[in-house]
Design a protein around this motif. Structure first.
Motif, PDB file in Angstrom:
ATOM      1  N   ASN A  60       0.740  -1.224   0.177  1.00 58.62           N
ATOM      2  CA  ASN A  60      -0.013  -0.112  -0.105  1.00 58.62           C
ATOM      3  C   ASN A  60       0.853   1.387  -0.104  1.00 58.62           C
ATOM      4  OD1 ASN A  60       0.939  -0.492   2.590  1.00 58.62           O
ATOM      5  ND2 ASN A  60      -1.111  -0.208   3.347  1.00 58.62           N
ATOM      6  N   ILE A  61       1.798   1.379  -0.856  1.00 57.98           N
ATOM      7  CA  ILE A  61       2.531   2.739  -0.981  1.00 57.98           C
ATOM      8  C   ILE A  61       1.785   3.380  -2.131  1.00 57.98           C
ATOM      9  CG2 ILE A  61       4.792   3.845  -1.882  1.00 57.98           C
ATOM     10  CD1 ILE A  61       5.094   2.133   0.689  1.00 57.98           C
ATOM     11  N   GLY A  62       1.296   4.427  -1.688  1.00 57.96           N
ATOM     12  CA  GLY A  62       0.507   5.397  -2.700  1.00 57.96           C
ATOM     13  C   GLY A  62       1.591   5.960  -3.728  1.00 57.96           C
ATOM     14  N   ALA A  63       1.019   6.314  -5.006  1.00 59.79           N
ATOM     15  CA  ALA A  63       1.998   7.253  -5.860  1.00 59.79           C
ATOM     16  C   ALA A  63       0.938   8.035  -6.951  1.00 59.79           C
ATOM     17  CB  ALA A  63       2.851   6.281  -6.679  1.00 59.79           C
ATOM     18  N   ARG A  64       1.271   9.197  -7.202  1.00 65.54           N
ATOM     19  CA  ARG A  64       0.264   9.835  -8.213  1.00 65.54           C
ATOM     20  C   ARG A  64       1.451  10.649  -8.890  1.00 65.54           C
ATOM     21  NH1 ARG A  64      -4.586  12.359  -4.702  1.00 65.54           N
ATOM     22  NH2 ARG A  64      -4.898  10.510  -3.321  1.00 65.54           N
ATOM     23  N   LEU A  65       1.056  10.756 -10.533  1.00 62.73           N
ATOM     24  CA  LEU A  65       1.542  11.703 -11.317  1.00 62.73           C
ATOM     25  C   LEU A  65       0.748  13.168 -11.336  1.00 62.73           C
ATOM     26  CD1 LEU A  65       3.055   9.760 -14.293  1.00 62.73           C
ATOM     27  CD2 LEU A  65       4.280  11.364 -12.567  1.00 62.73           C
ATOM     28  N   ILE A  66       0.985  14.021 -11.119  1.00 62.00           N
ATOM     29  CA  ILE A  66       0.315  15.396 -11.211  1.00 62.00           C
ATOM     30  C   ILE A  66       0.848  16.329 -12.162  1.00 62.00           C
ATOM     31  CG2 ILE A  66      -0.572  17.344  -9.600  1.00 62.00           C
ATOM     32  CD1 ILE A  66       0.020  15.200  -7.277  1.00 62.00           C
ATOM     33  N   SER A  67      -0.282  16.817 -12.870  1.00 62.35           N
ATOM     34  CA  SER A  67       0.109  17.965 -13.867  1.00 62.35           C
ATOM     35  C   SER A  67      -1.284  18.793 -13.855  1.00 62.35           C
ATOM     36  CB  SER A  67       0.085  17.218 -15.059  1.00 62.35           C
ATOM     37  OG  SER A  67      -1.182  16.851 -15.721  1.00 62.35           O
ATOM     38  N   ALA A  68      -0.941  19.879 -14.648  1.00 63.56           N
ATOM     39  CA  ALA A  68      -2.034  20.912 -14.639  1.00 63.56           C
ATOM     40  C   ALA A  68      -3.360  20.609 -15.168  1.00 63.56           C
ATOM     41  CB  ALA A  68      -1.712  22.031 -15.510  1.00 63.56           C
ATOM     42  N   GLN A  69      -3.238  19.255 -15.844  1.00 58.64           N
ATOM     43  CA  GLN A  69      -4.678  18.713 -16.302  1.00 58.64           C
ATOM     44  C   GLN A  69      -5.170  17.738 -15.352  1.00 58.64           C
ATOM     45  OE1 GLN A  69      -1.683  18.929 -18.452  1.00 58.64           O
ATOM     46  NE2 GLN A  69      -2.476  20.675 -18.927  1.00 58.64           N
ATOM     47  N   GLY A  70      -4.479  17.422 -14.228  1.00 65.74           N
ATOM     48  CA  GLY A  70      -5.052  16.444 -13.572  1.00 65.74           C
ATOM     49  C   GLY A  70      -4.138  15.494 -12.821  1.00 65.74           C
ATOM     50  N   SER A  71      -4.503  14.237 -12.276  1.00 62.35           N
ATOM     51  CA  SER A  71      -3.659  13.501 -11.293  1.00 62.35           C
ATOM     52  C   SER A  71      -3.902  11.994 -12.197  1.00 62.35           C
ATOM     53  CB  SER A  71      -4.097  13.585  -9.842  1.00 62.35           C
ATOM     54  OG  SER A  71      -3.598  12.634  -9.201  1.00 62.35           O
ATOM     55  N   MET A  78       5.055  10.040  -3.975  1.00 62.57           N
ATOM     56  CA  MET A  78       4.887   8.873  -3.288  1.00 62.57           C
ATOM     57  C   MET A  78       4.819   8.758  -1.880  1.00 62.57           C
ATOM     58  SD  MET A  78       8.126   6.961  -5.529  1.00 62.57           S
ATOM     59  CE  MET A  78       7.762   5.334  -5.044  1.00 62.57           C
ATOM     60  N   TYR A  79       4.032   8.049  -1.431  1.00 59.00           N
ATOM     61  CA  TYR A  79       3.777   8.224   0.189  1.00 59.00           C
ATOM     62  C   TYR A  79       3.451   6.799   0.801  1.00 59.00           C
ATOM     63  CZ  TYR A  79      -1.065   8.531  -1.939  1.00 59.00           C
ATOM     64  OH  TYR A  79      -2.270   8.470  -2.289  1.00 59.00           O
ATOM     65  N   SER A  80       3.582   6.775   1.907  1.00 57.65           N
ATOM     66  CA  SER A  80       3.494   5.499   2.791  1.00 57.65           C
ATOM     67  C   SER A  80       1.913   5.605   3.513  1.00 57.65           C
ATOM     68  CB  SER A  80       4.287   5.271   3.865  1.00 57.65           C
ATOM     69  OG  SER A  80       4.227   6.397   4.944  1.00 57.65           O
ATOM     70  N   ASP A  81       1.609   4.581   3.954  1.00 53.51           N
ATOM     71  CA  ASP A  81       0.133   4.637   4.432  1.00 53.51           C
ATOM     72  C   ASP A  81      -0.096   5.477   5.761  1.00 53.51           C
ATOM     73  OD1 ASP A  81       0.993   2.876   5.954  1.00 53.51           O
ATOM     74  OD2 ASP A  81      -0.483   1.419   5.860  1.00 53.51           O
ATOM     75  N   GLY A  82       0.987   5.959   6.293  1.00 51.44           N
ATOM     76  CA  GLY A  82       0.953   7.103   7.154  1.00 51.44           C
ATOM     77  C   GLY A  82       0.358   8.163   6.871  1.00 51.44           C
ATOM     78  N   LEU A  83       0.193   8.444   5.475  1.00 53.22           N
ATOM     79  CA  LEU A  83      -0.649   9.647   5.162  1.00 53.22           C
ATOM     80  C   LEU A  83      -2.040   9.188   4.557  1.00 53.22           C
ATOM     81  CD1 LEU A  83       0.285  12.679   4.256  1.00 53.22           C
ATOM     82  CD2 LEU A  83       0.495  11.928   1.887  1.00 53.22           C
ATOM     83  N   GLN A  84      -2.954  10.078   4.664  1.00 51.75           N
ATOM     84  CA  GLN A  84      -4.067   9.639   4.316  1.00 51.75           C
ATOM     85  C   GLN A  84      -4.223   9.649   2.814  1.00 51.75           C
ATOM     86  OE1 GLN A  84      -7.439  11.916   6.041  1.00 51.75           O
ATOM     87  NE2 GLN A  84      -5.840  12.138   7.885  1.00 51.75           N
ATOM     88  N   SER A  85      -4.926   8.886   2.160  1.00 48.83           N
ATOM     89  CA  SER A  85      -4.945   8.704   0.559  1.00 48.83           C
ATOM     90  C   SER A  85      -5.997   9.957  -0.122  1.00 48.83           C
ATOM     91  CB  SER A  85      -5.219   7.374   0.173  1.00 48.83           C
ATOM     92  OG  SER A  85      -6.510   6.940   0.618  1.00 48.83           O
ATOM     93  N   ARG A  86      -6.623  10.496   0.938  1.00 45.35           N
ATOM     94  CA  ARG A  86      -8.104  11.375   0.138  1.00 45.35           C
ATOM     95  C   ARG A  86      -7.650  12.670  -0.169  1.00 45.35           C
ATOM     96  NH1 ARG A  86      -9.671  14.483   4.128  1.00 45.35           N
ATOM     97  NH2 ARG A  86      -9.257  13.926   6.534  1.00 45.35           N
ATOM     98  N   TRP A  87      -6.290  13.000  -0.208  1.00 42.39           N
ATOM     99  CA  TRP A  87      -5.857  14.358  -0.448  1.00 42.39           C
ATOM    100  C   TRP A  87      -6.100  14.853  -2.021  1.00 42.39           C
ATOM    101  CZ3 TRP A  87      -1.806  14.471  -3.866  1.00 42.39           C
ATOM    102  CH2 TRP A  87      -0.846  13.389  -4.008  1.00 42.39           C
TER     103      TRP A  87
END
Length: 334
Positions: free
Chosen positions: A239-250, A282-291
């Protein structure tokens, strides 16, 4: 450049004695890194101003301190974080303007003494980032905010980062549970990763699985970016979270179930095209995923260290180790 992870050092700013503590710690870090007397004085001044601003204008907050990599060496990162009323950064950067009846030289002074100054302020509070480097060392646009649960000495979260030419390889591991045994699991995996960080992610996870066998094991994710092709490869177990974020979205990145070092079926690497100039988080599950960075106007354009600090401030669960890594993939272009 092969960078082993370190914890973020936190100085709570809840009374005026903390201002002196912040000043002494910044000066000590500068001296340890080989800053000359003038440079160590700059670091002490910046820490003093940041802590003073927190205490005077927000009554309480935190100063985060860490050694950070730069091109050609290392520097000092100081981040002031509060949940105060926020402020107009452009107005406050002008000497003589103050929201608290002071001479109004704080942010202007910080700007003059730092190679990097980044500010994000809204109704939730403020984050002020300052980075200082020795001569001929320049900034890398990446940031990590990592904390052990209850500020314990051992942290089950581990990160590692490798840069080579136009290639980047980033790792986040969350050892099961927390404390020394979780940290041991994470360190074993990171050491295996560091031996050949640019191998294919599937092969790296196999190496890490072998190295973590006999430990608690943990969740792990690897992101590899190639500036020439503009593609990013991602492989994760757990459950390591990861996102790519741009001006168009995530774009969220998918992981598979399992525990590295214990049991998982098979790793599978996903390829994400046109990742250039995007923000990798990238983030561990110590961070909420709803951001959602869309809830923070223009935050995605700020320094990645500022992004990581804001996310930690607002979405840390507080009951586990936590890691937030943010990387501007454009740092490898050109």
């Amino acid at each position: 450049m092969n960078l082993a992870g370190t914890l973020t050092e936190v100085i709570p700013v809840d009374d005026d004695s903390r201002i002196g503590q912040a000043r002494r710690r910044a000066k000590q870090l500068a001296e340890q890194l080989g800053f000359d007397q003038t440079g160590a004085g700059r670091a002490a001044l910046v820490a003093t101003e940041l802590a003073t601003n927190i205490f005077k204008h927000a009554q309480s907050g935190e100063l985060h301190c860490r050694v950070v990599p730069g091109r050609g060496g290392q520097g000092i990162e100081l981040i002031a974080i509060d949940r105060g009323p926020g402020f107009d950064a452009h107005r406050c950067l002008r000497d003589g303007f103050s929201t608290g009846g002071t001479p109004g030289e704080g942010l202007g002074s910080i700007s003059r003494q730092s190679q990097v100054l980044d500010i994000y302020a809204d109704e939730r509070g403020a984050v002020v980032l300052a980075r200082l480097f020795p001569r001929d060392v320049t900034d890398l646009r990446l940031g990590v905010n990592q904390h052990a649960m209850r500020n314990e000495a051992a942290c089950g979260d581990v990160w590692h980062l490798a840069l080579r030419g136009g290639k980047l390889s980033a790792l986040v591991i969350d050892g099961l549970g927390h404390g020394e045994e979780a940290e041991e699991a994470g360190r074993c995996g990171a050491e295996a990763f560091a031996q050949r960080p640019f191998e294919h992610p599937d092969a790296l996870l196999t190496d890490m699985h072998r190295a973590m066998n006999g430990t608690r094991g943990g969740a792990a994710a690897i992101a590899q970016y190639d500036a020439d092709s503009g593609t990013l490869q991602f492989s994760g177990i757990g459950n390591i979270g990861a996102r790519l974020i741009s001006a168009q979205g995530s774009r969220g990145m998918a992981s598979h179930p399992g525990i590295v070092g214990v049991q998982y079926r098979k790793a599978h690497t996903f390829t994400y095209a046109e990742a250039n100039a995007q923000l990798l988080v990238m983030y561990s599950d110590g961070l909420q995923s709803r951001w959602d960075l869309g809830d923070y106007p223009a935050l995605g354009m700020q320094h990645p260290a500022t992004v990581a600090a804001v996310l930690h401030r607002d979405f840390c669960r507080g009951r586990d180790d936590v890691t937030v890594m943010a990387i501007d993939l454009e740092l490898l272009n050109g």
